[in-house]
Design an enzyme around this catalytic site. Structure first.
Site, PDB file in Angstrom:
ATOM      1  CE  LYS A  11      -4.332  -2.170   2.349  1.00 16.77           C
ATOM      2  NZ  LYS A  11      -4.772  -2.082   3.762  1.00 16.77           N
ATOM      3  CE1 TYR A  51      -9.677  -2.755   0.453  1.00 15.50           C
ATOM      4  CE2 TYR A  51      -7.788  -0.643  -0.516  1.00 15.50           C
ATOM      5  CZ  TYR A  51      -8.274  -1.986  -0.070  1.00 15.50           C
ATOM      6  OH  TYR A  51      -6.864  -1.977   0.541  1.00 15.50           O
ATOM      7  CG  PHE A  59     -12.955   1.924   7.223  1.00 18.00           C
ATOM      8  CD1 PHE A  59     -12.518   1.747   6.193  1.00 18.00           C
ATOM      9  CD2 PHE A  59     -13.954   1.632   8.481  1.00 18.00           C
ATOM     10  CE1 PHE A  59     -12.452   0.211   5.882  1.00 18.00           C
ATOM     11  CE2 PHE A  59     -13.659  -0.329   8.369  1.00 18.00           C
ATOM     12  CZ  PHE A  59     -13.831  -0.200   7.375  1.00 18.00           C
ATOM     13  NE  ARG A 104      -2.568  -5.567   7.318  1.00 16.02           N
ATOM     14  CZ  ARG A 104      -3.641  -5.759   6.600  1.00 16.02           C
ATOM     15  NH1 ARG A 104      -4.384  -6.985   7.579  1.00 16.02           N
ATOM     16  NH2 ARG A 104      -4.339  -5.653   5.534  1.00 16.02           N
ATOM     17  CG  ASN A 114      -3.342  -2.034   7.249  1.00 20.36           C
ATOM     18  OD1 ASN A 114      -3.719  -2.198   6.204  1.00 20.36           O
ATOM     19  ND2 ASN A 114      -4.610  -2.736   7.391  1.00 20.36           N
ATOM     20  CG  HIS A 117      -5.544  -5.728   0.296  1.00 26.27           C
ATOM     21  ND1 HIS A 117      -6.825  -5.626   0.295  1.00 26.27           N
ATOM     22  CD2 HIS A 117      -5.391  -6.521  -0.792  1.00 26.27           C
ATOM     23  CE1 HIS A 117      -7.732  -6.430  -0.330  1.00 26.27           C
ATOM     24  NE2 HIS A 117      -7.047  -7.008  -1.177  1.00 26.27           N
ATOM     25  CD  GLU A 128      -9.116  -8.708  -3.204  1.00 28.49           C
ATOM     26  OE1 GLU A 128      -9.901  -8.195  -2.105  1.00 28.49           O
ATOM     27  OE2 GLU A 128      -7.944  -8.757  -2.571  1.00 28.49           O
TER      28      GLU A 128
END
Ligand code: IDP
Ligand code: MG
Length: 143
Positions: A11, A51, A59, A104, A114, A117, A128
């Protein structure tokens, strides 16, 4: 365990801190084959689409702004039991709760930022993978 493929994303918080190399090294040392990988900069709309399952969560707006804030590195990983093995290596969503030594726990900055993914199951992993990679890019017979 069956040979599987899963999608990982390093990320933006981790890419920004120069952690692509260390995280790729951990993945390879854990026995994952990198089928393919690329650096991508998602738009807000692409992050919202990826997402979508979290659209109603409080969030969602913050998460999709963060994911589209800078480059990420998307990888297709293959090994026996890849989906669950990657989840174990990543650790819990909240780095404060993640087991010692997990990615993480080592590098996550917060429950949102974090570091990594990983697909959460056999239904989502091929979807995905296909979100990021064309048929030509994802060589071989698995999703
Ligand atoms: P996962 O990444 O461990 O599968 P999910 O529940 O699928 O966790 O959430 C997707 C992502 O949304 C997380 O990795 C994290 O970046 C973010 N996130 C999850 N829960 C929260 C939260 O309570 N506050 C802020 N961000 C969150
Ligand atoms: Mg998830």
């Amino acid at each position: 365990m069956a040979l599987e493929r899963t999608l990982a994303i390093i990320k933006p918080d981790a890419v920004e801190r120069g952690l692509t190399g260390p995280i790729v090294q951990i993945l390879e040392e854990a026995g994952f084959t990198i089928v393919t990988l690329k650096k991508v900069c998602l738009t807000k709309a692409q992050a919202q689409s990826f997402y979508d399952v979290h659209r109603e969560r409080p969030f969602f707006d913050s998460l999709t702004s963060y994911i589209s804030s800078g480059p990420s590195v998307a990888l297709v990983l293959e090994r026996d039991g890849a989906i669950e093995e990657l989840r174990q290596l990543m650790g819990a969503t909240d780095p404060a709760q993640a087991a010692p030594g997990t990615i993480r726990a080592r590098w996550g900055e917060s429950i949102e930022r974090n570091a990594i993914h990983g697909s959460d199951g056999p239904e989502t992993a091929p979807v995905e993978v296909a979100f990021f990679f064309s048929d030509l890019e994802r060589m071989g017979r698995l999703g």
